[in-house]
Every structure is written in C-alpha cells, then in structure tokens.
Motif scaffolding. Structure first.
Motif, PDB file in Angstrom:
ATOM      1  N   UNK A  41       0.831  -1.202   0.000  1.00 14.86           N
ATOM      2  CA  UNK A  41       0.000   0.000   0.000  1.00 14.86           C
ATOM      3  C   UNK A  41       0.869   1.257   0.000  1.00 14.86           C
ATOM      4  N   UNK A  42       1.961   1.222   0.765  1.00 10.61           N
ATOM      5  CA  UNK A  42       2.853   2.383   0.805  1.00 10.61           C
ATOM      6  C   UNK A  42       3.469   2.655  -0.570  1.00 10.61           C
ATOM      7  N   UNK A  43       3.889   1.601  -1.258  1.00 10.24           N
ATOM      8  CA  UNK A  43       4.507   1.783  -2.574  1.00 10.24           C
ATOM      9  C   UNK A  43       3.493   2.315  -3.579  1.00 10.24           C
ATOM     10  N   UNK A  44       2.261   1.819  -3.527  1.00  7.83           N
ATOM     11  CA  UNK A  44       1.222   2.318  -4.428  1.00  7.83           C
ATOM     12  C   UNK A  44       0.893   3.774  -4.116  1.00  7.83           C
ATOM     13  N   UNK A  45       0.900   4.131  -2.832  1.00  7.20           N
ATOM     14  CA  UNK A  45       0.661   5.521  -2.443  1.00  7.20           C
ATOM     15  C   UNK A  45       1.785   6.428  -2.920  1.00  7.20           C
ATOM     16  N   UNK A  46       3.023   5.928  -2.826  1.00  3.79           N
ATOM     17  CA  UNK A  46       4.170   6.731  -3.234  1.00  3.79           C
ATOM     18  C   UNK A  46       4.096   7.091  -4.704  1.00  3.79           C
ATOM     19  N   UNK A  47       3.568   6.204  -5.512  1.00  3.24           N
ATOM     20  CA  UNK A  47       3.442   6.491  -6.934  1.00  3.24           C
ATOM     21  C   UNK A  47       2.222   7.359  -7.230  1.00  3.24           C
ATOM     22  N   UNK A  48       1.086   6.962  -6.715  1.00  5.22           N
ATOM     23  CA  UNK A  48      -0.169   7.614  -7.093  1.00  5.22           C
ATOM     24  C   UNK A  48      -0.387   8.947  -6.410  1.00  5.22           C
ATOM     25  N   UNK A  49       0.118   9.108  -5.178  1.00  8.98           N
ATOM     26  CA  UNK A  49      -0.156  10.322  -4.419  1.00  8.98           C
ATOM     27  C   UNK A  49      -1.449  10.259  -3.643  1.00  8.98           C
ATOM     28  N   UNK A  50      -2.165   9.136  -3.729  1.00 10.12           N
ATOM     29  CA  UNK A  50      -3.397   8.944  -2.970  1.00 10.12           C
ATOM     30  C   UNK A  50      -3.128   8.070  -1.745  1.00 10.12           C
ATOM     31  N   UNK A  51      -4.038   8.125  -0.782  1.00  8.84           N
ATOM     32  CA  UNK A  51      -3.979   7.238   0.370  1.00  8.84           C
ATOM     33  C   UNK A  51      -4.561   5.893  -0.043  1.00  8.84           C
ATOM     34  N   UNK A  52      -3.733   4.860  -0.038  1.00  7.75           N
ATOM     35  CA  UNK A  52      -4.136   3.535  -0.508  1.00  7.75           C
ATOM     36  C   UNK A  52      -4.400   2.636   0.689  1.00  7.75           C
ATOM     37  N   UNK A  53      -5.548   2.020   0.702  1.00  7.26           N
ATOM     38  CA  UNK A  53      -5.885   1.055   1.744  1.00  7.26           C
ATOM     39  C   UNK A  53      -6.253  -0.269   1.092  1.00  7.26           C
ATOM     40  N   UNK A  54      -5.840  -1.368   1.730  1.00  9.87           N
ATOM     41  CA  UNK A  54      -6.106  -2.719   1.237  1.00  9.87           C
ATOM     42  C   UNK A  54      -6.770  -3.484   2.375  1.00  9.87           C
ATOM     43  N   UNK A  55      -8.059  -3.772   2.212  1.00  9.23           N
ATOM     44  CA  UNK A  55      -8.788  -4.438   3.285  1.00  9.23           C
ATOM     45  C   UNK A  55      -8.478  -5.929   3.350  1.00  9.23           C
ATOM     46  N   UNK A  56      -8.340  -6.569   2.194  1.00  9.12           N
ATOM     47  CA  UNK A  56      -8.091  -8.010   2.188  1.00  9.12           C
ATOM     48  C   UNK A  56      -6.615  -8.318   2.317  1.00  9.12           C
ATOM     49  N   UNK A  57      -6.288  -9.490   2.880  1.00 11.60           N
ATOM     50  CA  UNK A  57      -4.902  -9.919   2.998  1.00 11.60           C
ATOM     51  C   UNK A  57      -4.355 -10.301   1.628  1.00 11.60           C
ATOM     52  N   UNK A  72     -10.305  -5.527  -2.371  1.00 12.97           N
ATOM     53  CA  UNK A  72     -10.914  -4.358  -1.716  1.00 12.97           C
ATOM     54  C   UNK A  72      -9.876  -3.245  -1.538  1.00 12.97           C
ATOM     55  N   UNK A  73      -9.416  -2.724  -2.664  1.00 14.68           N
ATOM     56  CA  UNK A  73      -8.385  -1.682  -2.673  1.00 14.68           C
ATOM     57  C   UNK A  73      -9.040  -0.337  -2.970  1.00 14.68           C
ATOM     58  N   UNK A  74      -8.681   0.691  -2.214  1.00 10.51           N
ATOM     59  CA  UNK A  74      -9.219   2.031  -2.432  1.00 10.51           C
ATOM     60  C   UNK A  74      -8.083   3.044  -2.487  1.00 10.51           C
ATOM     61  N   UNK A  75      -8.262   4.059  -3.333  1.00  7.67           N
ATOM     62  CA  UNK A  75      -7.339   5.188  -3.436  1.00  7.67           C
ATOM     63  C   UNK A  75      -8.136   6.450  -3.135  1.00  7.67           C
ATOM     64  N   UNK A  76      -7.772   7.146  -2.060  1.00  7.86           N
ATOM     65  CA  UNK A  76      -8.510   8.320  -1.607  1.00  7.86           C
ATOM     66  C   UNK A  76      -7.564   9.495  -1.454  1.00  7.86           C
ATOM     67  N   UNK A  80      -9.256  14.644   2.445  1.00  7.59           N
ATOM     68  CA  UNK A  80     -10.708  14.554   2.536  1.00  7.59           C
ATOM     69  C   UNK A  80     -11.087  13.167   3.045  1.00  7.59           C
ATOM     70  N   UNK A  81     -11.061  13.034   4.356  1.00  7.60           N
ATOM     71  CA  UNK A  81     -11.317  11.727   4.951  1.00  7.60           C
ATOM     72  C   UNK A  81     -12.736  11.230   4.768  1.00  7.60           C
ATOM     73  N   UNK A  82     -13.724  12.147   4.697  1.00 12.49           N
ATOM     74  CA  UNK A  82     -15.118  11.737   4.585  1.00 12.49           C
ATOM     75  C   UNK A  82     -15.565  11.546   3.134  1.00 12.49           C
ATOM     76  N   UNK A  83     -14.763  11.993   2.186  1.00 15.13           N
ATOM     77  CA  UNK A  83     -15.144  11.882   0.785  1.00 15.13           C
ATOM     78  C   UNK A  83     -15.011  10.438   0.308  1.00 15.13           C
ATOM     79  N   UNK A  84     -15.840  10.022  -0.646  1.00 13.84           N
ATOM     80  CA  UNK A  84     -15.708   8.661  -1.177  1.00 13.84           C
ATOM     81  C   UNK A  84     -14.379   8.508  -1.918  1.00 13.84           C
ATOM     82  N   UNK A  85     -13.879   7.293  -2.065  1.00 13.11           N
ATOM     83  CA  UNK A  85     -12.594   7.085  -2.749  1.00 13.11           C
ATOM     84  C   UNK A  85     -12.624   7.594  -4.187  1.00 13.11           C
ATOM     85  N   UNK A  86     -11.474   8.073  -4.641  1.00 13.84           N
ATOM     86  CA  UNK A  86     -11.358   8.475  -6.041  1.00 13.84           C
ATOM     87  C   UNK A  86     -11.395   7.232  -6.935  1.00 13.84           C
ATOM     88  N   UNK A  87     -10.731   6.179  -6.503  1.00 17.04           N
ATOM     89  CA  UNK A  87     -10.726   4.908  -7.222  1.00 17.04           C
ATOM     90  C   UNK A  87     -10.897   3.786  -6.210  1.00 17.04           C
TER      91      UNK A  87
END
Length: 403
Positions: A41-57, A72-76, A80-87
C-alpha cells in the motif's frame, strides 16, 4: 584427473539447482512476512499520491508470474477523509520482482485493476475529471517537467526530465461515475484497456474501450513526450475516437498549459448527423438532417476558438472545400466560414444548423427559431449546382445567418 572435475561440476550444478529451488519455494514465505500489505500500500501511495488502503490480505502467487493479489483496494485523497474514494477496485493484481522480494523490497512493473470504479467531477471547462492527487512520484515528475518547460518553453531541456521507471496499468470491466444528488450516476461502463509508460521521460500510450450513452466506444492516445505535455509544454500527440455514430482522429502537436492549444490534422466522419446530434445531446436536433458527413482539415485550437483551414467536407457524398471558425464566447457559440460545393441541397444543409419543423405538405416547414438561443451562424456558401426543395439552381452564392 577429469573424473574428479566432472564430479565437482555435477555437485556445483546440483547445489545451484537446489539453491534456486529453495529460493523459489521461499518466495511466498518471504513475501508473506516481509512484503506485507502495508508495504505494498505504501509503494502504491508513493506512486499515485493517494492514500491507498487494502482491506483483504494479499495472496502471493509464484507461477506463472510472481505476483500479489489484493482485494478491496481504495485510493482516496489524503485531505478529505469523509469523501468517497477516487478509485476503488474489487481486486488488484500486481506483478512483483522476485529478486527485489528476496531483498524485502517491492518493485512492480504491472498493476491490473479488476472491476474498478473511478469517481469524477465536472470541471470548470465542462469535462469530467477525477480529483488530482496532492503528491506522489508522478505529480513530482510533472512539477519538475513544468519547471523545465518554464525555463525554456520553446526548447525545454529533455535531459533534465525524471527517468523513473513506471510500467503498465491495466483495467478491466470498470466504470466511471459522478455524484448526482449524493448518489453515484454512471457515465461510462464496461471500461477496459491499458496505459503503457515505461519511464517518466519515455513515450506513453493509452488504449481503452467502454460503453458511453449506450454505444461502444474505443479511444487510443499516444505521445512521444507525455511528461512535457503534462508539464504545460508542446509535444506530439495522436488521438482517435471510434464509435458507431462517429469517428474522430487527431495527429499533431498539443499543449495542456493555461493557454492550451492543438495544432494538427483532424478527421471526422459520421454516417448520420441526426444520430450524432441525438447521441451527443447537443440540444440541436435537425428536422431533416444531413445523412453522412465527413470532414478532413488542418485544425488550430486555442482557448475559446477553433479554426479549420484547408477543409475538405462531404455532405451526403457532395464534396466541398473551405474554411470554418468556431468561437465560444460567454453568450453563444459562433460558427462562421466559407464553403464551396459542386452540388448542394440547401434545405438539407441548413437543417443541420436551423432545424426545420416538419409539415404534412410538400412545401417548406417553418424554421425552429429556438436554435438562435443556442448558436450564432454566419456562413457564405457557393455551389455550381444546388437545390432548394423542388427548385433547381446554378452558380449559387448565398449567405446563411442565425442570430
């Protein structure tokens, strides 16, 4: 003497095979312990600039490719913590480097998004765009390119552009949505394709297919220097759009700066103008529309204006030549120009811009004057042979105006 050497060689080969086998067998264990979910998730965030979360193992596969399968991957956006994910994607498959994994690093060249949902917003210029990230390697690379272009807009120093490797991003069976009254409204469905960008300072291509307003569409775009293009400089670009109602292509130079412009050769073709206007929801539906339309022209587009020079146009297989000028002011768009034809049906041509109300009789219908609220028209026409209903005309010169 040769026998001991042969035995030693066999032992060396056997040890090497054993080491390789152990390394391959250990990959899932190493990956599961060192390339953990947060590291990916950190590496994907470093590239995209979004906060990446991965719910599944993550699930690690070694054969046929060493890859991590995420669910269950999200990029936000970070702010904007309350906004829906961008992807958000139901599943993401990431091809990993096996050697980097043994070192505890995450290096991937391909990311595959399965059933992603991309949220967009209508921008000031009317186009729908996703929210932009506040950082990330791609954003920083674009910032560097913008500085390089600003230093020498006419001839930027390409050697100063970042050369970070990127790779390929694939997407399958996705959709694009926007928010309407707090609910997701689908704009594009069945979205599939891929973007190839080997390194930040190399060429890039994009191919995508999807369904828009009930029609299958295909888009292909390419640039030999996309980083300069994103940084506000001028760079070569090709673009094609294909659908049953219409095809469009552009090949030339483009700039995406504040004073954006396009300069190149453009082509447009449609089997039915009526169908194009209805599908595009332009608000101008002709009563007796022209059938087929094709245009090939030198195009120069700047903010608020598009000029068509050396234009070759065919209306219902009636060829013509001329020039057109589209201006987009605060009130209404303005279309002006000069067109010359060998033969021309005046009623059919004018109905493309000034819809004629249908009548039961054979006579001409009334002009729908509501079109004057949407567009201003100033065209000078000439034709060797022309028809206006049942009237035959020769050596015609006419002006058509709607204001």
């Amino acid at each position: 003497m040769s026998s001991p050497l042969i035995r030693r060689g066999i032992w060396a080969i056997g040890v090497a095979v054993l080491v390789i086998a152990l390394a391959v067998a250990a990959l899932p264990l190493v990956a599961s312990t060192r390339i953990v979910r947060d590291r990916i998730a950190w590496e994907m965030s470093a590239w995209s600039g979004f906060r990446v979360t991965i719910d599944g193992a993550p699930r690690i596969e070694v054969w046929p490719n060493f890859r991590a399968i995420l669910t269950d991957v999200t990029l936000s956006q970070w702010t904007e913590g309350d906004a829906p994910p961008v992807i958000e994607a139901e599943r993401v498959e990431v091809n990993l480097s096996a050697m980097a994994a043994l070192r505890g690093d995450v290096v991937f060249s391909t990311a595959r998004l399965i059933r992603p949902t991309i949220r967009v917003q209508r921008a000031a210029h009317g186009f729908f765009l996703p929210a932009l990230p506040s950082g990330g390697r791609i954003t920083r690379s674009i910032d560097i390119a913008r500085a390089v272009v600003s230093a020498n807009p006419a001839k930027p120093d390409l050697s100063k552009l970042p050369a970070d490797p990127f790779g390929t991003v694939e997407f399958r069976n996705g959709r694009v949505v926007t928010s309407v009254d707090g609910k997701d409204a689908e704009i594009l469905s069945s979205l599939s394709g891929q973007a190839n960008w080997a390194a930040m300072n190399s060429n890039a291509t994009l191919s995508a297919t999807g369904i828009w307003r009930g029609e299958s569409v295909a888009v292909d775009a390419a640039s030999s220097n996309p980083l300069v293009l994103f940084g506000g400089g001028a760079a070569p670009m090709t673009l094609s759009f294909k659908a049953a109602p219409a095809n469009f292509s552009f090949d030339g130079v483009a700039s995406m700066s504040e004073n954006a412009y396009f300069d190149g050769q453009a082509k447009f073709a449609a089997p039915s103008l009526r169908r194009v206007l209805e599908w595009s929801r332009a608000g101008i539906a002709p009563g007796a529309a022209i059938g087929s339309v094709s245009v090939s022209s030198k195009v120069t587009a700047t903010s608020g204006r598009i000029k068509f020079e050396n234009t070759e146009i065919a209306l219902d297989d009636n060829p013509g030549m001329g020039a057109l000028d589209f201006s987009f002011g605060e009130a209404r768009p303005v279309i002006a120009g000069t067109l010359a034809f060998e033969t021309l049906d005046l009623r059919s041509f004018l109905s493309a811009f000034t819809p004629l109300a249908p009548t039961d009789g054979a006579g001409p219908g009334e002009i729908d004057i509501s079109v004057a609220d949407r567009i201003d028209l100033d065209l000078r026409l000439s034709a060797a042979q022309a028809t206006a209903g049942a009237i035959q005309l020769a050596d015609v010169a006419a002006a058509a105006q709607v204001k």
